[in-house]
Design a protein around this motif. Structure first.
Motif, PDB file in Angstrom:
ATOM      1  N   SER A  55       0.833  -1.199   0.000  1.00  0.00           N
ATOM      2  CA  SER A  55       0.000   0.000   0.000  1.00  0.00           C
ATOM      3  C   SER A  55       0.871   1.254   0.000  1.00  0.00           C
ATOM      4  N   LEU A  56       0.470   2.224  -0.794  1.00  0.00           N
ATOM      5  CA  LEU A  56       1.162   3.510  -0.826  1.00  0.00           C
ATOM      6  C   LEU A  56       0.821   4.378   0.377  1.00  0.00           C
ATOM      7  N   ILE A  57      -0.275   4.048   1.076  1.00  0.00           N
ATOM      8  CA  ILE A  57      -0.616   4.862   2.248  1.00  0.00           C
ATOM      9  C   ILE A  57      -0.279   4.155   3.558  1.00  0.00           C
ATOM     10  N   SER A  58       0.477   3.068   3.470  1.00  0.00           N
ATOM     11  CA  SER A  58       0.998   2.446   4.688  1.00  0.00           C
ATOM     12  C   SER A  58       2.231   3.232   5.124  1.00  0.00           C
ATOM     13  N   SER A  59       2.731   2.932   6.313  1.00  0.00           N
ATOM     14  CA  SER A  59       3.938   3.630   6.784  1.00  0.00           C
ATOM     15  C   SER A  59       5.117   3.358   5.836  1.00  0.00           C
ATOM     16  N   GLU A  60       5.211   2.124   5.350  1.00  0.00           N
ATOM     17  CA  GLU A  60       6.272   1.783   4.396  1.00  0.00           C
ATOM     18  C   GLU A  60       6.096   2.561   3.093  1.00  0.00           C
ATOM     19  N   GLY A  61       4.879   2.659   2.596  1.00  0.00           N
ATOM     20  CA  GLY A  61       4.603   3.364   1.346  1.00  0.00           C
ATOM     21  C   GLY A  61       4.881   4.854   1.434  1.00  0.00           C
ATOM     22  N   ILE A  62       4.471   5.455   2.541  1.00  0.00           N
ATOM     23  CA  ILE A  62       4.701   6.895   2.717  1.00  0.00           C
ATOM     24  C   ILE A  62       6.195   7.176   2.842  1.00  0.00           C
ATOM     25  N   ARG A  63       6.911   6.335   3.629  1.00  0.00           N
ATOM     26  CA  ARG A  63       8.370   6.504   3.741  1.00  0.00           C
ATOM     27  C   ARG A  63       9.034   6.356   2.380  1.00  0.00           C
ATOM     28  N   TRP A  64       8.593   5.364   1.588  1.00  0.00           N
ATOM     29  CA  TRP A  64       9.158   5.171   0.261  1.00  0.00           C
ATOM     30  C   TRP A  64       8.891   6.390  -0.611  1.00  0.00           C
ATOM     31  N   PHE A  65       7.651   6.856  -0.645  1.00  0.00           N
ATOM     32  CA  PHE A  65       7.281   7.966  -1.513  1.00  0.00           C
ATOM     33  C   PHE A  65       8.095   9.212  -1.189  1.00  0.00           C
ATOM     34  N   VAL A  66       8.179   9.559   0.078  1.00  0.00           N
ATOM     35  CA  VAL A  66       8.894  10.766   0.483  1.00  0.00           C
ATOM     36  C   VAL A  66      10.405  10.571   0.359  1.00  0.00           C
ATOM     37  N   GLY A  67      10.895   9.435   0.818  1.00  0.00           N
ATOM     38  CA  GLY A  67      12.335   9.203   0.847  1.00  0.00           C
ATOM     39  C   GLY A  67      12.964   8.939  -0.503  1.00  0.00           C
ATOM     40  N   GLU A  68      12.226   8.344  -1.412  1.00  0.00           N
ATOM     41  CA  GLU A  68      12.778   7.968  -2.714  1.00  0.00           C
ATOM     42  C   GLU A  68      12.371   8.908  -3.847  1.00  0.00           C
ATOM     43  N   PHE A  69      11.617   9.958  -3.548  1.00  0.00           N
ATOM     44  CA  PHE A  69      11.101  10.841  -4.591  1.00  0.00           C
ATOM     45  C   PHE A  69      12.228  11.398  -5.460  1.00  0.00           C
ATOM     46  N   THR A  70      13.249  11.936  -4.836  1.00  0.00           N
ATOM     47  CA  THR A  70      14.357  12.534  -5.587  1.00  0.00           C
ATOM     48  C   THR A  70      15.076  11.478  -6.411  1.00  0.00           C
ATOM     49  N   TYR A  71      15.324  10.308  -5.814  1.00  0.00           N
ATOM     50  CA  TYR A  71      16.046   9.253  -6.523  1.00  0.00           C
ATOM     51  C   TYR A  71      15.230   8.681  -7.674  1.00  0.00           C
ATOM     52  N   THR A  72      13.915   8.722  -7.537  1.00  0.00           N
ATOM     53  CA  THR A  72      13.050   8.251  -8.614  1.00  0.00           C
ATOM     54  C   THR A  72      13.198   9.133  -9.846  1.00  0.00           C
ATOM     55  N   LEU A  73      13.288  10.439  -9.629  1.00  0.00           N
ATOM     56  CA  LEU A  73      13.345  11.386 -10.751  1.00  0.00           C
ATOM     57  C   LEU A  73      14.750  11.578 -11.299  1.00  0.00           C
ATOM     58  N   ALA A  74      15.753  11.374 -10.460  1.00  0.00           N
ATOM     59  CA  ALA A  74      17.139  11.613 -10.879  1.00  0.00           C
ATOM     60  C   ALA A  74      17.601  10.464 -11.762  1.00  0.00           C
ATOM     61  N   SER A  75      17.623  10.713 -13.047  1.00  0.00           N
ATOM     62  CA  SER A  75      18.052   9.684 -13.987  1.00  0.00           C
ATOM     63  C   SER A  75      18.714  10.354 -15.187  1.00  0.00           C
ATOM     64  N   PRO A  76      19.473   9.591 -15.952  1.00  0.00           N
ATOM     65  CA  PRO A  76      20.053  10.160 -17.178  1.00  0.00           C
ATOM     66  C   PRO A  76      18.983  10.708 -18.127  1.00  0.00           C
ATOM     67  N   LEU A  77      17.783  10.139 -18.104  1.00  0.00           N
ATOM     68  CA  LEU A  77      16.724  10.641 -18.992  1.00  0.00           C
ATOM     69  C   LEU A  77      16.377  12.097 -18.695  1.00  0.00           C
ATOM     70  N   LEU A  78      16.360  12.478 -17.426  1.00  0.00           N
ATOM     71  CA  LEU A  78      16.077  13.857 -17.072  1.00  0.00           C
ATOM     72  C   LEU A  78      17.187  14.776 -17.577  1.00  0.00           C
ATOM     73  N   VAL A  79      18.423  14.358 -17.402  1.00  0.00           N
ATOM     74  CA  VAL A  79      19.549  15.154 -17.889  1.00  0.00           C
ATOM     75  C   VAL A  79      19.486  15.274 -19.406  1.00  0.00           C
ATOM     76  N   TRP A  80      19.189  14.184 -20.086  1.00  0.00           N
ATOM     77  CA  TRP A  80      19.084  14.227 -21.549  1.00  0.00           C
ATOM     78  C   TRP A  80      17.970  15.161 -21.989  1.00  0.00           C
ATOM     79  N   LEU A  81      16.844  15.114 -21.286  1.00  0.00           N
ATOM     80  CA  LEU A  81      15.733  16.010 -21.614  1.00  0.00           C
ATOM     81  C   LEU A  81      16.159  17.467 -21.455  1.00  0.00           C
ATOM     82  N   LEU A  82      16.804  17.788 -20.349  1.00  0.00           N
ATOM     83  CA  LEU A  82      17.244  19.161 -20.111  1.00  0.00           C
ATOM     84  C   LEU A  82      18.260  19.612 -21.168  1.00  0.00           C
ATOM     85  N   LEU A  83      19.219  18.752 -21.483  1.00  0.00           N
ATOM     86  CA  LEU A  83      20.222  19.111 -22.492  1.00  0.00           C
ATOM     87  C   LEU A  83      19.601  19.269 -23.880  1.00  0.00           C
TER      88      LEU A  83
END
Length: 194
Positions: A38-66
């Motif tokens: 579940s995304l609204i369990s304690s594990e899900g909320i911790r994952w969503f908040v804690g991993e948000f930046t790492y989820t978005l940080a990828s070479p694809l984002l850099v390629w898009l910006l460039l």
């Protein structure tokens, strides 16, 4: 450059899909279905908040910006305009000369035996060159565009060059939001069913 209405609708669709996934994950996890979190369990909320930046940080984002920076430079430099006066023809020759020099440098860094950008085994794929192919292309487009813009007189000052470099980011900002919405939804799917 892009259909902002279509991108806005896609962003709303991914936002609604994310909300539906939150509800679905809660319902499925409440039934104790194996492999569903579940995304609204304690594990899900911790994952969503804690991993948000790492989820978005990828070479694809850099390629898009460039890519957006390179396309903005192309547009603002006037290289894509149709009219070709004498000054534009001279600017085109100068910018193509810079591009040839750039291509020669890249070739020297990749095609010579024991070249710096080759892999340990001496191949192009995979190597530092293949991992940097999109940035190399975008930088080349930037060099071509900025040199053309300066010689043609369309880019007079450093502020003009900075405006050219940021123009694509301004125009492509909706794509960045779409990227965020899509990849967060995709990562949420992987979390719930992974």
């Amino acid at each position: 450059m892009m259909n902002k209405r279509l991108i806005a609708l896609a962003c709303v669709a991914f936002g609604v899909a994310e909300l539906l996934l939150v509800i679905l994950s809660w319902l499925l996890s409440a039934t104790r279905l194996d492999g569903v979190r579940s995304l609204i369990s304690s594990e899900g909320i911790r994952w969503f908040v804690g991993e948000f930046t790492y989820t978005l940080a990828s070479p694809l984002l850099v390629w898009l910006l460039l890519a957006l920076v390179a396309l903005g430079c192309l547009q603002r430099s006037g290289l894509m305009s149709r009219g070709r006066g004498y000054r534009d023809r001279v600017a085109l020759r100068v910018s193509l000369s810079f591009m040839i020099i750039y291509v020669v440098i890249i070739c020297l860094l990749t095609l010579m035996p024991h070249a710096i950008l080759l892999s340990v085994t001496g191949s192009l794929f995979p190597s530092a060159f293949s991992r940097a192919l999109v940035p190399i292309i975008c930088f080349g487009i930037g060099v071509l565009s900025i040199s053309f813009g300066m010689v043609s007189g369309r880019l007079h000052t450093l502020t003009d060059i900075l405006d050219a470099l940021t123009f694509g980011l301004q125009q492509g900002a909706p794509l960045i939001i779409l990227y965020i919405m899509f990849f967060q939804f995709y990562a949420s799917l992987l979390f719930v069913f992974g």
